[in-house]
Motif scaffolding. Sequence first.
Motif, PDB file in Angstrom:
ATOM      1  N   ILE A 161     -36.390  32.984 -12.304  1.00 51.34           N
ATOM      2  CA  ILE A 161     -35.984  33.260 -13.688  1.00 51.34           C
ATOM      3  C   ILE A 161     -36.427  34.663 -14.096  1.00 51.34           C
ATOM      4  O   ILE A 161     -35.670  35.410 -14.740  1.00 51.34           O
ATOM      5  CB  ILE A 161     -36.570  32.205 -14.652  1.00 51.34           C
ATOM      6  N   ALA A 162     -37.658  35.022 -13.725  1.00 53.97           N
ATOM      7  CA  ALA A 162     -38.154  36.361 -14.063  1.00 53.97           C
ATOM      8  C   ALA A 162     -37.262  37.441 -13.463  1.00 53.97           C
ATOM      9  O   ALA A 162     -36.943  38.448 -14.122  1.00 53.97           O
ATOM     10  CB  ALA A 162     -39.598  36.514 -13.572  1.00 53.97           C
ATOM     11  N   GLU A 163     -36.840  37.241 -12.213  1.00 57.41           N
ATOM     12  CA  GLU A 163     -35.981  38.225 -11.561  1.00 57.41           C
ATOM     13  C   GLU A 163     -34.613  38.274 -12.237  1.00 57.41           C
ATOM     14  O   GLU A 163     -34.033  39.361 -12.396  1.00 57.41           O
ATOM     15  CB  GLU A 163     -35.843  37.890 -10.078  1.00 57.41           C
ATOM     16  N   ARG A 164     -34.086  37.119 -12.649  1.00 59.54           N
ATOM     17  CA  ARG A 164     -32.768  37.108 -13.313  1.00 59.54           C
ATOM     18  C   ARG A 164     -32.853  37.821 -14.665  1.00 59.54           C
ATOM     19  O   ARG A 164     -31.943  38.564 -15.042  1.00 59.54           O
ATOM     20  CB  ARG A 164     -32.277  35.678 -13.489  1.00 59.54           C
ATOM     21  N   LYS A 195     -30.445  40.980 -14.565  1.00 55.27           N
ATOM     22  CA  LYS A 195     -29.196  40.749 -15.293  1.00 55.27           C
ATOM     23  C   LYS A 195     -29.278  41.104 -16.770  1.00 55.27           C
ATOM     24  O   LYS A 195     -28.271  41.487 -17.388  1.00 55.27           O
ATOM     25  CB  LYS A 195     -28.766  39.284 -15.131  1.00 55.27           C
ATOM     26  N   HIS A 196     -30.487  40.998 -17.335  1.00 53.14           N
ATOM     27  CA  HIS A 196     -30.597  41.176 -18.783  1.00 53.14           C
ATOM     28  C   HIS A 196     -31.572  42.278 -19.184  1.00 53.14           C
ATOM     29  O   HIS A 196     -31.802  42.491 -20.380  1.00 53.14           O
ATOM     30  CB  HIS A 196     -31.013  39.853 -19.433  1.00 53.14           C
ATOM     31  N   GLY A 221     -32.482  30.681 -21.756  1.00 53.82           N
ATOM     32  CA  GLY A 221     -31.539  29.845 -22.502  1.00 53.82           C
ATOM     33  C   GLY A 221     -31.006  30.544 -23.738  1.00 53.82           C
ATOM     34  O   GLY A 221     -29.834  30.381 -24.103  1.00 53.82           O
ATOM     35  N   GLN A 222     -31.851  31.340 -24.409  1.00 55.45           N
ATOM     36  CA  GLN A 222     -31.399  32.074 -25.591  1.00 55.45           C
ATOM     37  C   GLN A 222     -30.247  33.019 -25.257  1.00 55.45           C
ATOM     38  O   GLN A 222     -29.402  33.294 -26.110  1.00 55.45           O
ATOM     39  CB  GLN A 222     -32.564  32.874 -26.182  1.00 55.45           C
ATOM     40  N   ILE A 223     -30.221  33.470 -24.031  1.00 55.38           N
ATOM     41  CA  ILE A 223     -29.181  34.419 -23.624  1.00 55.38           C
ATOM     42  C   ILE A 223     -28.000  33.708 -22.973  1.00 55.38           C
ATOM     43  O   ILE A 223     -26.841  33.899 -23.379  1.00 55.38           O
ATOM     44  CB  ILE A 223     -29.769  35.454 -22.635  1.00 55.38           C
ATOM     45  N   GLU A 224     -28.276  32.865 -21.986  1.00 51.46           N
ATOM     46  CA  GLU A 224     -27.195  32.326 -21.161  1.00 51.46           C
ATOM     47  C   GLU A 224     -26.647  30.979 -21.644  1.00 51.46           C
ATOM     48  O   GLU A 224     -25.597  30.556 -21.159  1.00 51.46           O
ATOM     49  CB  GLU A 224     -27.662  32.223 -19.709  1.00 51.46           C
ATOM     50  N   ALA A 225     -27.324  30.332 -22.563  1.00 55.93           N
ATOM     51  CA  ALA A 225     -26.787  29.083 -23.128  1.00 55.93           C
ATOM     52  C   ALA A 225     -26.387  29.275 -24.582  1.00 55.93           C
ATOM     53  O   ALA A 225     -26.231  28.307 -25.320  1.00 55.93           O
ATOM     54  CB  ALA A 225     -27.822  27.958 -22.998  1.00 55.93           C
ATOM     55  N   LYS A 226     -26.213  30.529 -24.973  1.00 54.45           N
ATOM     56  CA  LYS A 226     -25.920  30.835 -26.376  1.00 54.45           C
ATOM     57  C   LYS A 226     -24.641  30.162 -26.855  1.00 54.45           C
ATOM     58  O   LYS A 226     -24.596  29.607 -27.964  1.00 54.45           O
ATOM     59  CB  LYS A 226     -25.821  32.345 -26.569  1.00 54.45           C
ATOM     60  N   ALA A 227     -23.596  30.178 -26.054  1.00 56.91           N
ATOM     61  CA  ALA A 227     -22.312  29.599 -26.482  1.00 56.91           C
ATOM     62  C   ALA A 227     -22.443  28.106 -26.741  1.00 56.91           C
ATOM     63  O   ALA A 227     -21.955  27.588 -27.760  1.00 56.91           O
ATOM     64  CB  ALA A 227     -21.237  29.872 -25.430  1.00 56.91           C
ATOM     65  N   GLU A 228     -23.091  27.398 -25.816  1.00 54.36           N
ATOM     66  CA  GLU A 228     -23.248  25.946 -25.974  1.00 54.36           C
ATOM     67  C   GLU A 228     -24.108  25.618 -27.195  1.00 54.36           C
ATOM     68  O   GLU A 228     -23.796  24.698 -27.963  1.00 54.36           O
ATOM     69  CB  GLU A 228     -23.883  25.346 -24.716  1.00 54.36           C
ATOM     70  N   ILE A 229     -25.181  26.393 -27.389  1.00 58.41           N
ATOM     71  CA  ILE A 229     -26.082  26.118 -28.513  1.00 58.41           C
ATOM     72  C   ILE A 229     -25.424  26.485 -29.842  1.00 58.41           C
ATOM     73  O   ILE A 229     -25.554  25.762 -30.834  1.00 58.41           O
ATOM     74  CB  ILE A 229     -27.424  26.857 -28.299  1.00 58.41           C
ATOM     75  N   ASP A 230     -24.675  27.581 -29.859  1.00 55.62           N
ATOM     76  CA  ASP A 230     -23.937  27.945 -31.078  1.00 55.62           C
ATOM     77  C   ASP A 230     -22.955  26.840 -31.472  1.00 55.62           C
ATOM     78  O   ASP A 230     -22.819  26.507 -32.661  1.00 55.62           O
ATOM     79  CB  ASP A 230     -23.177  29.254 -30.866  1.00 55.62           C
ATOM     80  N   ALA A 231     -22.276  26.274 -30.483  1.00 54.53           N
ATOM     81  CA  ALA A 231     -21.295  25.214 -30.763  1.00 54.53           C
ATOM     82  C   ALA A 231     -21.980  23.976 -31.332  1.00 54.53           C
ATOM     83  O   ALA A 231     -21.492  23.364 -32.296  1.00 54.53           O
ATOM     84  CB  ALA A 231     -20.529  24.866 -29.489  1.00 54.53           C
ATOM     85  N   LEU A 232     -23.117  23.588 -30.759  1.00 56.47           N
ATOM     86  CA  LEU A 232     -23.842  22.416 -31.245  1.00 56.47           C
ATOM     87  C   LEU A 232     -24.391  22.657 -32.645  1.00 56.47           C
ATOM     88  O   LEU A 232     -24.329  21.770 -33.508  1.00 56.47           O
ATOM     89  CB  LEU A 232     -24.973  22.064 -30.283  1.00 56.47           C
TER      90      LEU A 232
END
Length: 460
Positions: free
Chosen positions: A170-173, A177-178, A224-235
């Motif tokens: 996760i640290a490397e990603r 990536k971010h 999760g704040q970055i890569e699950a943003k769409a799913e969390i915004d929808a919920l």
Amino acid sequence: MAERKLLAGHAIRRLRRGAGLTQAAMADRLAISPSYLNLVERNQRPVSATLLIKLAESFDFDPRSLTAAEPGGGADALRRRLADPMFADLEIDRNEVEEWLASAPGGAAAFARVFDRIDGGAVVEAGDDPVTLVRREIERWRNHFADLDAAAEALADELRLGAGDLYGAIAERLRAKHGLTIRVLPADVLPDMLRRLDLHARQLQLSEMLDPASRTFAVAFQLGQIEAKAEIDALAKGAGFTDRAAERLYRRHLLGYFAAALMMPYARFLRGCETTGYDIELLQRRFGAGFEQVAHRLTTLQRVGARGLPFFMIRIDRAGQASKRYPGASGAALVEADGRCPLWRLHHAFDRPGSLVVQLVELEDGARWLTMARTVTPQGSRYGAVHAEFAIGLGVAASQAGELAAASGFDLAGRAMPIGLGCRACFRNDCPQRSIAPAGRALLINERERRTSALTFAGD
């Protein structure tokens, strides 16, 4: 495990009335008998797949609406409200609640709205209590968010291909990536903080006070704040909160859910549960997680076609105040009750810090549960500071507990500790632990007798 039957009579009736049809006319359009439709509307027959298809073909509606607006949250949610001590003398059973929902769904919904707006006898706006609003939304989903689980599981599989160490992966990603680096700082630099995102320095700063499981959770939370943003915004949008604090609290819960799902991917975690007999200590080691993280994860295993045992979880402090309640799919009144019985060994966990306390209990309605309790201490306390301590309670129906490692040595059909939902809601006779009489029952004072319980009451 068999799927629950879909009882949606209130929704069918609303659909029919909205279309201006009699039962006979609607039955004719659906090619079923009026008597069968009548039984469906009264929740005496489930909505079959065939009937669901016919409804979708004949009427312009979303089939999900059959479950999305169950009055008051359905029978289980209404029963939890009716467990309040103010209703104790009415002795309303489940059949009455189901008949109420079937015959007067609007009245049931109205009762639920009024009850939910009453807090300690004073009427308040629902938005004034963010915690209650969020709890209600979590319970609506039964604390299972399929989209988050799927996203976390796919990401976990991808990360495993690059490294065996999840924290390092996760640290490397985050770095590659971010553009975020991880920096572990001394406790003196982050004296009252465990995690901090410094966007100026592009750093996720973690306190050295975090143990390995908590560090992994923190970086997974950030990812999760970055890569699950769409799913969390929808919920969050679907929840429709008007209270900003409630929405933020709900988002934090969803991010925590995603982080735990990344650490304990659904299929692998369920397989681990089933092969170890839900051995919590072994699951902690296998997935590099803490006790509370595993306990919470156990309440979320409700994927269609791959369900785990329906656990509940509650977290209390020494004063008995509950700070977390997750009934999951268990329907356990133990989670929702305002009071707790001192005979339930949830409280005994404080006397045995770090040890698992297992107990077979039976409620007044005959429901039997195998429960487990253990203390946890939040991260971040230094020597000389105030150390918080909580007890985590877990439970599963005794009828389903046979495969648990913790059930070893228990006769699950044998004698169980008789407990209640707190003295105000308990009507057990001669309980030596009783502190007050049940709500709605008058005390009986007899100077010529002394029973096991110092307090006896009318109806005893």
